[in-house]
Design an enzyme around this catalytic site. Structure first.
Site, PDB file in Angstrom:
ATOM      1  N   ASP A   1       5.318  -8.455   7.893  1.00 49.06           N
ATOM      2  CA  ASP A   1       4.642  -8.038   6.671  1.00 49.06           C
ATOM      3  C   ASP A   1       3.143  -8.334   6.710  1.00 49.06           C
ATOM      4  O   ASP A   1       2.719  -9.471   6.482  1.00 49.06           O
ATOM      5  CB  ASP A   1       5.285  -8.781   5.487  1.00 49.06           C
ATOM      6  CG  ASP A   1       4.633  -8.408   4.170  1.00 49.06           C
ATOM      7  OD1 ASP A   1       4.788  -9.175   3.198  1.00 49.06           O
ATOM      8  OD2 ASP A   1       3.985  -7.349   4.107  1.00 49.06           O
TER       9      ASP A   1
ATOM     10  N   SER B   1     -11.227   3.860   2.375  1.00 47.25           N
ATOM     11  CA  SER B   1     -11.201   5.227   2.892  1.00 47.25           C
ATOM     12  C   SER B   1     -12.252   6.030   2.123  1.00 47.25           C
ATOM     13  O   SER B   1     -12.346   5.911   0.900  1.00 47.25           O
ATOM     14  CB  SER B   1      -9.815   5.853   2.673  1.00 47.25           C
ATOM     15  OG  SER B   1      -9.870   7.260   2.868  1.00 47.25           O
TER      16      SER B   1
HETATM   17  N1  LIG Z   1       4.063  -6.730   1.214  1.00 49.93           N
HETATM   18  C1  LIG Z   1       5.277  -6.243   0.547  1.00 49.93           C
HETATM   19  C2  LIG Z   1       6.426  -7.178   0.808  1.00 49.93           C
HETATM   20  O1  LIG Z   1       6.743  -7.211   2.184  1.00 49.93           O
HETATM   21  C3  LIG Z   1       7.649  -6.826   0.027  1.00 49.93           C
HETATM   22  S1  LIG Z   1       8.728  -8.244   0.009  1.00 49.93           S
HETATM   23  C4  LIG Z   1      10.285  -7.560   0.179  1.00 49.93           C
HETATM   24  C5  LIG Z   1      11.090  -7.471  -0.946  1.00 49.93           C
HETATM   25  C6  LIG Z   1      12.390  -6.964  -0.817  1.00 49.93           C
HETATM   26  C7  LIG Z   1      12.851  -6.497   0.419  1.00 49.93           C
HETATM   27  C8  LIG Z   1      12.005  -6.578   1.527  1.00 49.93           C
HETATM   28  C9  LIG Z   1      10.721  -7.093   1.409  1.00 49.93           C
HETATM   29  C10 LIG Z   1       7.249  -6.468  -1.409  1.00 49.93           C
HETATM   30  O2  LIG Z   1       7.075  -5.077  -1.564  1.00 49.93           O
HETATM   31  C11 LIG Z   1       5.675  -4.800  -1.470  1.00 49.93           C
HETATM   32  C12 LIG Z   1       5.072  -6.089  -0.981  1.00 49.93           C
HETATM   33  O3  LIG Z   1       5.959  -6.986  -1.620  1.00 49.93           O
END
Ligand SMILES: N[C@H]1[C@H](O)[C@@H](Sc2ccccc2)[C@@H]2OC[C@H]1O2
Length: 330
Positions: free
Chosen positions: A35, A199
């Site tokens: 992430d 952008s």
């Molecule tokens: N950066 C993102 C993060 O990875 C997910 S956390 C997540 C929640 C449920 C299932 C999988 C991941 C959440 O949605 C947008 C932002 O926060």
């Protein structure tokens, strides 16, 4: 100096991309969501209540000869979609592909919200944002990438996410076979802990580019492309039958014909989101209407270039040059 690569698999509808890592000695294998929109490495653990675990693999620090509890440290995170998790912290060996960090902060969950409990294939998150937004208290911890970047050939990683097919995260090198033409580079503002860029404009279908700055973050953990309301409205105005469906919580439109491409600028280059990627997923069993892969960023405070945008390109997250590179996939 080192480099590394690891395969990442697209879940159904490319809702998220899951990547194997191993933690501890002997190695405990988990599959997590890389992430770039957050900076905590947290995993399901044996410290959670059994009711909150539904199929996930868990980290057991007591079963690792190299785990060391970070006494007095805790973490708590709430994500953009309202999901959350919290727990305590261990230092342990973490390996991704052929790359190992011997004393990585591993945040063991004691509690997770239902969104995570119900996401059976996802064992946690590995943050690839800037360590300035790590939530561990009293002392924030470094991400895996921050811990290893000085040992890499170059302090960067790349994301090559694909539509319904395995992609890859590479560390320390730019694979020339992964893209064609030139990479478009744009400066990153990391002051909020994100890979944030601006952008210069966008276009709908084959029309001319509109000068309209869009500031947002490159976020592998967000599924969709979330843009300013005015841009989203201008896009869906070009689709016969498109409308905001409050039941679905977003714009919905007839799955056929294929909608127009969405193009956004990256410095002097452009990135094209093909129309068939904008038809994110059918909302009904007859596959008549589709939920849009482009939705509004209202309430967030910035746009989010999530997987719908990222999977069109080979994307370089360059911490050395503090820049993002967008290349056309090979
Ligand atoms: N950066 C993102 C993060 O990875 C997910 S956390 C997540 C929640 C449920 C299932 C999988 C991941 C959440 O949605 C947008 C932002 O926060």
């Amino acid at each position: 100096r080192q480099t590394g690569t690891v395969e990442t698999d697209a879940e159904k509808h490319d809702v998220e991309y899951l990547t194997p890592i191993s933690i501890g000695t002997p190695p405990q294998n988990l599959i997590v969501d890389f992430d770039t929109g957050s900076s905590d490495l947290w995993v399901f653990s044996t410290e959670m209540a059994a009711k909150d675990i539904k199929g996930q693999a868990v980290y057991d620090p007591n079963n690792s000869s190299t785990s060391e509890k970070l006494q007095g440290s805790t973490w708590q995170i709430t994500y953009g979609d309202g999901s959350s998790s919290s727990g305590d912290v261990y230092l342990d060996t973490v390996t991704i592909g052929n790359l190992t960090v011997p004393n990585q902060a591993v945040e063991a969950a004691t509690k997770v919200s239902d969104e995570f409990t119900d996401d059976a294939n996802n064992d946690g998150l590995l943050g690839l944002g800037f360590s300035s937004i790590n939530t561990v208290q009293p002392t924030p911890q470094n991400t895996f990438f921050d811990n290893i970047k000085n040992n890499l050939d170059a302090p960067l990683f790349t994301a090559d996410l694909k539509h319904g097919a395995p992609g890859s995260y590479n560390f320390g090198y730019i694979d020339p076979a992964a893209y064609v033409g030139n990479i478009s580079w744009t400066p990153v503002d990391s002051s909020q802990g994100f890979w944030s860029f601006t952008s210069p404009g966008y276009a709908v279908g084959t029309e001319a580019m509109r000068n309209h700055s869009i500031s947002g973050i490159a976020d592998t953990g967000t599924t969709l492309l979330l843009l300013p309301k005015s841009v989203v409205k201008a896009y869906y105005e070009e689709i016969q039958g498109a409308q905001y469906d409050s039941n679905q919580g977003g714009y919905v439109f007839p799955c056929s014909p294929t909608p127009p491409d969405f193009v956004f600028g990256v410095s002097d280059g452009i990135v094209t989101v093909p129309g068939d990627m904008v038809s994110y997923a059918p909302v009904d069993s007859a596959n008549q209407d589709c939920f849009g892969g482009i939705q509004s960023d209202t309430g967030i405070g910035f746009s989010i270039f999530g997987d719908v945008a990222l999977k069109t390109s080979f994307v370089v997250f360059d911490a050395g040059g503090l820049q993002l590179g967008w290349g056309a996939k090979n």
